[in-house]
Design a protein around this motif. Structure first.
Motif, PDB file in Angstrom:
ATOM      1  N   GLY A  29      47.692  65.144  65.660  1.00 24.79           N
ATOM      2  CA  GLY A  29      47.550  63.941  66.465  1.00 24.79           C
ATOM      3  C   GLY A  29      47.544  64.200  67.955  1.00 24.79           C
ATOM      4  O   GLY A  29      47.482  63.261  68.751  1.00 24.79           O
ATOM      5  N   ALA A  30      47.612  65.462  68.362  1.00 25.85           N
ATOM      6  CA  ALA A  30      47.598  65.794  69.787  1.00 25.85           C
ATOM      7  C   ALA A  30      46.193  65.648  70.353  1.00 25.85           C
ATOM      8  O   ALA A  30      45.196  65.796  69.641  1.00 25.85           O
ATOM      9  CB  ALA A  30      48.113  67.222  69.999  1.00 25.85           C
ATOM     10  N   ASP A  31      46.135  65.354  71.638  1.00 25.49           N
ATOM     11  CA  ASP A  31      44.829  65.247  72.302  1.00 25.49           C
ATOM     12  C   ASP A  31      44.118  66.592  72.262  1.00 25.49           C
ATOM     13  O   ASP A  31      44.725  67.641  72.507  1.00 25.49           O
ATOM     14  CB  ASP A  31      45.001  64.825  73.762  1.00 25.49           C
ATOM     15  N   HIS A  32      42.826  66.543  71.945  1.00 29.05           N
ATOM     16  CA  HIS A  32      42.031  67.769  72.062  1.00 29.05           C
ATOM     17  C   HIS A  32      41.760  68.033  73.533  1.00 29.05           C
ATOM     18  O   HIS A  32      41.280  67.156  74.254  1.00 29.05           O
ATOM     19  CB  HIS A  32      40.717  67.643  71.307  1.00 29.05           C
ATOM     20  N   GLN A  33      42.082  69.224  73.979  1.00 24.61           N
ATOM     21  CA  GLN A  33      41.885  69.582  75.371  1.00 24.61           C
ATOM     22  C   GLN A  33      40.505  70.231  75.530  1.00 24.61           C
ATOM     23  O   GLN A  33      40.289  71.371  75.137  1.00 24.61           O
ATOM     24  CB  GLN A  33      42.993  70.536  75.835  1.00 24.61           C
ATOM     25  N   PHE A  34      39.580  69.470  76.095  1.00 25.44           N
ATOM     26  CA  PHE A  34      38.262  70.014  76.380  1.00 25.44           C
ATOM     27  C   PHE A  34      38.372  70.985  77.553  1.00 25.44           C
ATOM     28  O   PHE A  34      39.086  70.736  78.528  1.00 25.44           O
ATOM     29  CB  PHE A  34      37.277  68.900  76.738  1.00 25.44           C
ATOM     30  N   THR A  35      37.670  72.073  77.458  1.00 23.71           N
ATOM     31  CA  THR A  35      37.634  73.052  78.546  1.00 23.71           C
ATOM     32  C   THR A  35      36.463  72.726  79.459  1.00 23.71           C
ATOM     33  O   THR A  35      35.315  72.663  79.012  1.00 23.71           O
ATOM     34  CB  THR A  35      37.512  74.481  77.998  1.00 23.71           C
ATOM     35  N   LEU A  36      36.758  72.523  80.732  1.00 20.97           N
ATOM     36  CA  LEU A  36      35.742  72.155  81.709  1.00 20.97           C
ATOM     37  C   LEU A  36      35.701  73.177  82.833  1.00 20.97           C
ATOM     38  O   LEU A  36      36.728  73.757  83.201  1.00 20.97           O
ATOM     39  CB  LEU A  36      36.008  70.769  82.291  1.00 20.97           C
ATOM     40  N   ILE A  37      34.536  73.373  83.360  1.00 22.07           N
ATOM     41  CA  ILE A  37      34.335  74.219  84.536  1.00 22.07           C
ATOM     42  C   ILE A  37      33.747  73.338  85.622  1.00 22.07           C
ATOM     43  O   ILE A  37      32.660  72.777  85.469  1.00 22.07           O
ATOM     44  CB  ILE A  37      33.403  75.402  84.239  1.00 22.07           C
ATOM     45  N   GLY A  38      34.517  73.182  86.699  1.00 25.57           N
ATOM     46  CA  GLY A  38      34.072  72.348  87.804  1.00 25.57           C
ATOM     47  C   GLY A  38      33.543  73.180  88.950  1.00 25.57           C
ATOM     48  O   GLY A  38      34.085  74.247  89.261  1.00 25.57           O
ATOM     49  N   THR A  39      32.483  72.702  89.576  1.00 27.60           N
ATOM     50  CA  THR A  39      31.898  73.361  90.743  1.00 27.60           C
ATOM     51  C   THR A  39      32.102  72.456  91.945  1.00 27.60           C
ATOM     52  O   THR A  39      31.649  71.301  91.942  1.00 27.60           O
ATOM     53  CB  THR A  39      30.395  73.620  90.535  1.00 27.60           C
ATOM     54  N   ASP A  40      32.806  72.964  92.968  1.00 26.44           N
ATOM     55  CA  ASP A  40      33.094  72.127  94.128  1.00 26.44           C
ATOM     56  C   ASP A  40      31.932  72.149  95.114  1.00 26.44           C
ATOM     57  O   ASP A  40      30.893  72.777  94.873  1.00 26.44           O
ATOM     58  CB  ASP A  40      34.413  72.544  94.786  1.00 26.44           C
ATOM     59  N   CYS A  41      32.113  71.487  96.245  1.00 25.12           N
ATOM     60  CA  CYS A  41      31.028  71.330  97.208  1.00 25.12           C
ATOM     61  C   CYS A  41      30.664  72.628  97.908  1.00 25.12           C
ATOM     62  O   CYS A  41      29.603  72.712  98.547  1.00 25.12           O
ATOM     63  CB  CYS A  41      31.399  70.270  98.246  1.00 25.12           C
ATOM     64  N   GLU A  42      31.495  73.652  97.799  1.00 28.63           N
ATOM     65  CA  GLU A  42      31.180  74.944  98.396  1.00 28.63           C
ATOM     66  C   GLU A  42      30.707  75.959  97.366  1.00 28.63           C
ATOM     67  O   GLU A  42      30.613  77.144  97.666  1.00 28.63           O
ATOM     68  CB  GLU A  42      32.396  75.485  99.148  1.00 28.63           C
ATOM     69  N   GLY A  43      30.413  75.485  96.156  1.00 27.62           N
ATOM     70  CA  GLY A  43      29.905  76.362  95.112  1.00 27.62           C
ATOM     71  C   GLY A  43      30.971  77.141  94.380  1.00 27.62           C
ATOM     72  O   GLY A  43      30.659  77.966  93.524  1.00 27.62           O
ATOM     73  N   ARG A  44      32.226  76.885  94.655  1.00 28.65           N
ATOM     74  CA  ARG A  44      33.326  77.572  93.993  1.00 28.65           C
ATOM     75  C   ARG A  44      33.595  76.918  92.645  1.00 28.65           C
ATOM     76  O   ARG A  44      33.510  75.693  92.513  1.00 28.65           O
ATOM     77  CB  ARG A  44      34.570  77.503  94.883  1.00 28.65           C
ATOM     78  N   THR A  45      33.889  77.712  91.633  1.00 31.67           N
ATOM     79  CA  THR A  45      34.133  77.166  90.293  1.00 31.67           C
ATOM     80  C   THR A  45      35.586  77.352  89.907  1.00 31.67           C
ATOM     81  O   THR A  45      36.220  78.364  90.240  1.00 31.67           O
ATOM     82  CB  THR A  45      33.240  77.843  89.235  1.00 31.67           C
ATOM     83  N   VAL A  46      36.121  76.354  89.222  1.00 31.83           N
ATOM     84  CA  VAL A  46      37.472  76.406  88.659  1.00 31.83           C
ATOM     85  C   VAL A  46      37.388  75.875  87.239  1.00 31.83           C
ATOM     86  O   VAL A  46      36.501  75.086  86.897  1.00 31.83           O
ATOM     87  CB  VAL A  46      38.468  75.574  89.492  1.00 31.83           C
ATOM     88  N   SER A  47      38.293  76.320  86.412  1.00 29.50           N
ATOM     89  CA  SER A  47      38.320  75.871  85.022  1.00 29.50           C
ATOM     90  C   SER A  47      39.655  75.208  84.727  1.00 29.50           C
ATOM     91  O   SER A  47      40.695  75.600  85.275  1.00 29.50           O
ATOM     92  CB  SER A  47      38.090  77.053  84.073  1.00 29.50           C
ATOM     93  N   PHE A  48      39.609  74.235  83.856  1.00 25.51           N
ATOM     94  CA  PHE A  48      40.826  73.523  83.463  1.00 25.51           C
ATOM     95  C   PHE A  48      40.542  72.809  82.155  1.00 25.51           C
ATOM     96  O   PHE A  48      39.395  72.764  81.672  1.00 25.51           O
ATOM     97  CB  PHE A  48      41.256  72.529  84.542  1.00 25.51           C
TER      98      PHE A  48
END
Length: 988
Positions: free
Chosen positions: A384-403
């Motif tokens: 019953g736990a939330d499924h944690q989707f893995t996302l990769i975000g790209t900021d306005c300077e082209g840097r990527t982070v994952s969460f």
């Protein structure tokens, strides 16, 4: 007709046919003739069990569908039929009839006649009515077929005339037989979508024209009817309809279709495999599909043998891995509230998830199934736990982070998802807080000349959904595809430079930045602290004259972290500087001379200086400090790298003009400060080296101010300066000090002729400790003898105490002699003495103590006898202010002391001593009067002595709760009546 050999069960109905004795011929030769075959129900809907669960004991719930009717017409070249079962079941020679496109309701409820003509109506699956979409044939064996001693089950197979897949379409869904099973493969919404997408019926919006429906028929690889149910293999795939037509579908009387794909395999009426795919979006805007699969599985169960049941598996499949955000994508503030230019989901498919029906229920009735087309959190099956989707975000300077982040699936058929999304997002606080673990990302687009200035090491991001409200009182709208950052926990180097132990801080986007961009904010702010951080320098570290406080709130791209000095309107636009009230709140808690509230004297910041504060360079700041009329109306914080690159210098500069003492508010005592063009200047510099050793240099100056102590004494100081450096004792100087007594103690000013011109000059003392500054003087006047008059042991003391911390406040003490060393006055045989001491502070008079004693003495010696007598009388007064809630104490005493002795020839001595004292004491509301008398008589004869003492003491106490006159006579209305009672009455 029932034929046990091959289990045939069929109802044959003839329309416009009669038996002429030899065969069946049309009753009306000019009209069509029809053969109708009624078959038993062809499908059974069964309750499904979630994957990993065991089927319930006993039978499962099931719903059987209605009967099926196949309608045929006689071909034009056939003039009759033989009256035999085989001839009536030879459907290959007949013409199958279909329901015309656009017709949904029969001529009568339960009938299969449409516009007076019988039609083929097949109910499969349960509650769905389908018919042929193109010419077909039914292939069957009219007679029982035997092979190897076995008889085959009677069946008829649907065959396309083009030797390809048979095309079917659903023209109606049965809705008058009660609800479907909650845990069945198809929902009522799925059945409605099948009708919309396959019926080829034109949907017309009144007054707006037709809707372009992505219609396509069901493809059938096998469709076989039997007495025990249909054996079917069919599938369908449909394109997505235009989302802009959602409301138009409702206006046309149909729900917006969300069905994307449908596969159904059944054997003898029982489902073997069902796959239902519905379109939707995740709340981040990514296109996704909700896949529901039902498989028949076989398990061994104790006492039941082998059992077969339907097992349900649900998954979310991401169809659009990446979504772009930014200006022009529907955000309220042109995408500034979303620091990512894009989000990419790496999950292509989720593990098994809980189906919506077990995710949430109707709160009003837990037994009621989930409404069709509801949004739901994607939760894992089992836990019953939330499924944690893995996302990769790209900021306005082209840097990527994952969460990782939990997401909500919103089906396309949900026309107004906002209320549901608001309820879902409010279920668990902190659900949308994502851990980034210190990854560096840009929170806003940095200025062109300062790349990287808006980047932070981010610990957490808290996402919201939809459109942020523009004005106060408005509600946020939850809109799919518009995620934004509601709050964040970030590392702000500018904060750590002032507060090394601050750690990560909680921030949110500044309202002016969202409304009008970073460039429109006077300070260039883009973030602000959720909990503004007070920055305070201790008095011993900030010039001794003040303990300044400011509130770090705004985070800027080029000026670091600064106070918020700006007032905005409801739309977030800066409209001016903070007014005096806001300034006092912003700098609340700042202290002057230890405990005096500095904010009470702060003036408003001129509007024309708003933008200038963040543009000041070091040279401009120095010029303002040197100029007599230069002002820095608010603290300016600066951080610069040292020339050698071995550390940083933090500078706190403030130069402000202080106003006059304000009138006290309700319940507030008078502030013991008078400001008349007073100026406060603070310049604190801290050099922080790479070895974490801080070296500070502080200069403080307070000019042209006066301290007024309870309207009794006033100390005016022209200039008080304080300088402190690393490894050095603080250097304090004060000039232009003048002490003046006022009101009831103004007579003491006559002693000023005996005081030095500058009491803080030579002979005075200034002691600086870690806790306070003590400055003052103490000296003794020489004895004065004029004839029989003598004045001796007179000392004068004055001391000013400025504490660095605590609640004691500034205090001033003045005394004439001391209790332990009173002054003496004698005039001939008469003499006496006394002392006086007064201590006043920020709370008013703290202590007054004084005493005076007078009397006379005489002695006689005539040779054979000698003796003496003395009489002294005095008054003592003490007032002490209570501390920590204790009551004030007042004491007044008067006493008489008489003594005498007589000695005859040194043999007999008689002495008498009499002491009488009367004391009045008051502790808060408790008052006591005490009287005490003592008489002592002593006789000594040669070597024998005897003393007798008589004592008497009496005390009288008042009740602690005795009401005052004001309490007995309230102001309204009794005081007026009380006064009128004594007013003179007019004559007549």
């Amino acid at each position: 007709m029932v034929r046990p050999a091959d289990m045939l069960v069929v109802d044959i109905s003839l329309v416009n046919l009669r038996f002429d004795g030899r065969r069946l011929v049309p009753r009306d030769p000019g009209g069509p003739a029809f053969v109708l075959a009624g078959l038993p129900p062809q499908h059974v809907v069964e309750q499904a069990v979630l994957a990993g669960s065991t089927p319930p004991p006993g039978p499962v719930k099931a719903i059987i569908c209605g009967p099926t009717t196949l309608a045929f017409s006689l071909p034009a070249d056939v003039d009759g039929l033989e009256l035999s079962l085989e001839a009536l079941l030879d459907w290959e020679r007949l013409v199958p009839l279909t329901v015309p496109v656009g017709l949904q309701n029969p001529d009568a409820p339960g009938s299969t006649f449409f516009q007076g003509v019988p039609r083929s109506v097949i109910e499969f699956p349960a509650r769905l009515l389908i018919t042929y979409d193109e010419p077909v044939d039914w292939l069957s064996r009219p007679e029982p077929h035997e092979s190897d001693g076995r008889t085959a089950l009677w069946h008829a197979r649907l065959h396309g005339t083009q030797d390809g897949d048979v095309l079917l379409r659903a023209f109606a869904a049965v809705g008058d037989r009660g609800p479907l099973l909650v845990d069945g493969p198809l929902t009522a919404g799925n059945l409605d979508d099948l009708v919309t997408l396959t019926s080829r019926a034109e949907l017309v919006v009144p007054g707006d024209g037709p809707i372009d429906v992505p219609s396509a028929p069901l493809h059938v690889e096998q469709f076989m009817v039997t007495p025990l149910g249909a054996s079917v293999h069919l599938h369908g795939v449909w394109e997505a309809p235009h989302e802009d037509d959602k409301t138009r579908y409702l206006m046309a009387g149909r729900p917006f279709p969300e069905l994307e794909a449908y596969d159904h395999i059944a054997g003898l009426g029982r489902d073997q495999y069902v796959r239902v795919v519905t379109r939707g979006r995740l709340t981040t805007g990514h296109r996704a599909s909700h896949v529901r699969e039902f498989r028949r599985v076989f398990v061994a169960r104790p006492n039941d043998g082998i059992v077969a049941y339907l097992q349900q598996e649900d998954r979310i499949i991401v169809k659009q891995p990446e979504v772009q955000y930014g200006q022009g994508t529907g955000f309220t503030f042109a995408g500034r509230e979303m620091p990512f230019g894009s989000l990419r989901i790496t999950d292509r498919t989720t593990p098994l998830i809980q189906p919506p029906s077990t995710t949430q229920r109707d709160e009003t009735d837990p037994r009621k199934p989930l409404r069709d087309r509801d949004a739901f959190w994607v939760r894992l099956l089992g836990t019953g736990a939330d499924h944690q989707f893995t996302l990769i975000g790209t900021d306005c300077e082209g840097r990527t982070v994952s969460f990782q982040m939990p997401l909500v699936f919103v089906p396309d058929g949900l026309v107004d998802p906002e209320p549901q999304l608001a309820a879902l997002f409010a279920e668990v606080p902190g659900r949308m807080t994502c851990q980034l673990g210190g990854q560096v990302m840009a929170m806003a687009q940095p200025p062109a000349d300062a790349p990287g200035s808006t980047s932070h090491a981010v610990s957490t991001l808290t996402f919201g959904l939809g459109s942020i409200a523009r004005n106060a009182g408005e509600q946020d709208r939850h809109v799919v595809g518009r995620p934004y950052v509601r709050a964040a926990t970030v590392h702000v180097p500018a904060v750590e430079e002032f507060l090394p132990n601050a750690g990560d801080v909680q921030v949110k986007f500044n309202g002016t930045y969202l409304q009008q961009t970073m460039e429109k904010h006077p300070a260039g702010a883009y973030l602000q602290l959720e909990n503004p951080i007070p920055l305070a320098l201790g008095t011993e570290q900030a010039g001794g004259v003040a303990s300044p406080k400011t509130v770090l709130k705004l985070i800027t791209a080029q000026a670091g972290v600064v106070p918020d000095l700006y007032k905005t309107d409801a739309a977030g636009a800066v409209v001016g500087a903070l007014d005096v009230k806001d300034i006092r709140e912003a700098f609340g808690g700042a202290k002057l001379l230890g405990t005096i509230p500095l904010d009470k004297f702060l003036p408003a910041i001129p509007d024309d200086q708003l933008g200038a504060l963040r543009q000041l360079g070091d040279e401009q700041i120095e010029a303002i400090l040197r100029a007599p009329d230069g002002l820095l109306p608010a603290p300016v914080l600066r951080v610069r790298d040292l020339v050698d690159g071995q550390g940083k210098e933090l500078r706190y500069v403030w130069k402000t003009k202080l106003g006059e003492r304000p009138d006290p508010g309700a319940g507030e005592s008078l502030l013991p400060v008078i400001m008349d063009n007073a100026m406060l200047t603070l310049d604190a510099r801290t050099v922080r080296s790479q070895d974490a050793v801080d070296k500070s240099m502080v200069q403080g100056k307070l000019t042209d101010f006066a301290l007024d102590f309870a309207d009794i004494a006033r100390v005016h100081i022209s200039e008080l300066t304080f300088t402190a450096g690393a490894g050095k004792k603080p250097d304090i100087t004060a000039s232009g000090l003048e002490l003046t007594f006022v009101n009831d103690l103004e007579f003491i000013n006559t002693l000023r002729s005996a005081l030095p011109a500058d009491v803080f000059g030579a002979g005075a003392y200034v002691d600086v400790t870690a806790h306070d500054i003590r400055a003052g003087y103490k000296f003794a006047l020489p004895a004065l003898e004029i004839g029989v008059f003598r004045l001796a042991n007179v000392s004068l003391t004055a001391e000013l105490v400025i504490p660095f911390e605590g609640d004691d406040g500034v205090s001033f003490r003045f005394s004439v002699s001391e209790r332990e060393h009173p002054f003496n006055v004698t005039v001939s045989l008469l003499g006496g003495g006394g002392y006086f001491s007064m201590l006043v502070g920020t709370r008013g008079v703290l202590q007054i103590e004084g005493a005076i004693e007078f009397g006379g003495a005489a002695a006689l010696n005539i040779g054979v006898a000698r003796g003496g007598v003395s009489i002294m009388a005095g008054i003592r007064f003490t007032l002490r202010k209570g501390e920590n809630g204790e009551p004030d104490t007042v004491s007044l005493s008067g006493y008489l002391h008489c003594s005498g002795f007589l000695c005859v020839l040194g043999i007999v001595t008689v002495s008498v001593e009499f002491y009488l004292e009367l004391t009045y004491e008051k502790h808060g509301h408790q008052s006591v009067v005490r009287g005490k008398g003592t008489l002592t008589v002593s006789v000594r004869i040669a070597f024998f002595s005897k003393s007798v003492t008589l004592e008497l003491e009496r005390s009288f106490s008042g009740a602690p709760g005795d009401p005052t006159f004001a309490e007995c006579v309230p102001l309204e209305p009794y005081w007026r009546e009380y006064c009128e009672a004594y007013a003179p009455q007019p004559h007549g």
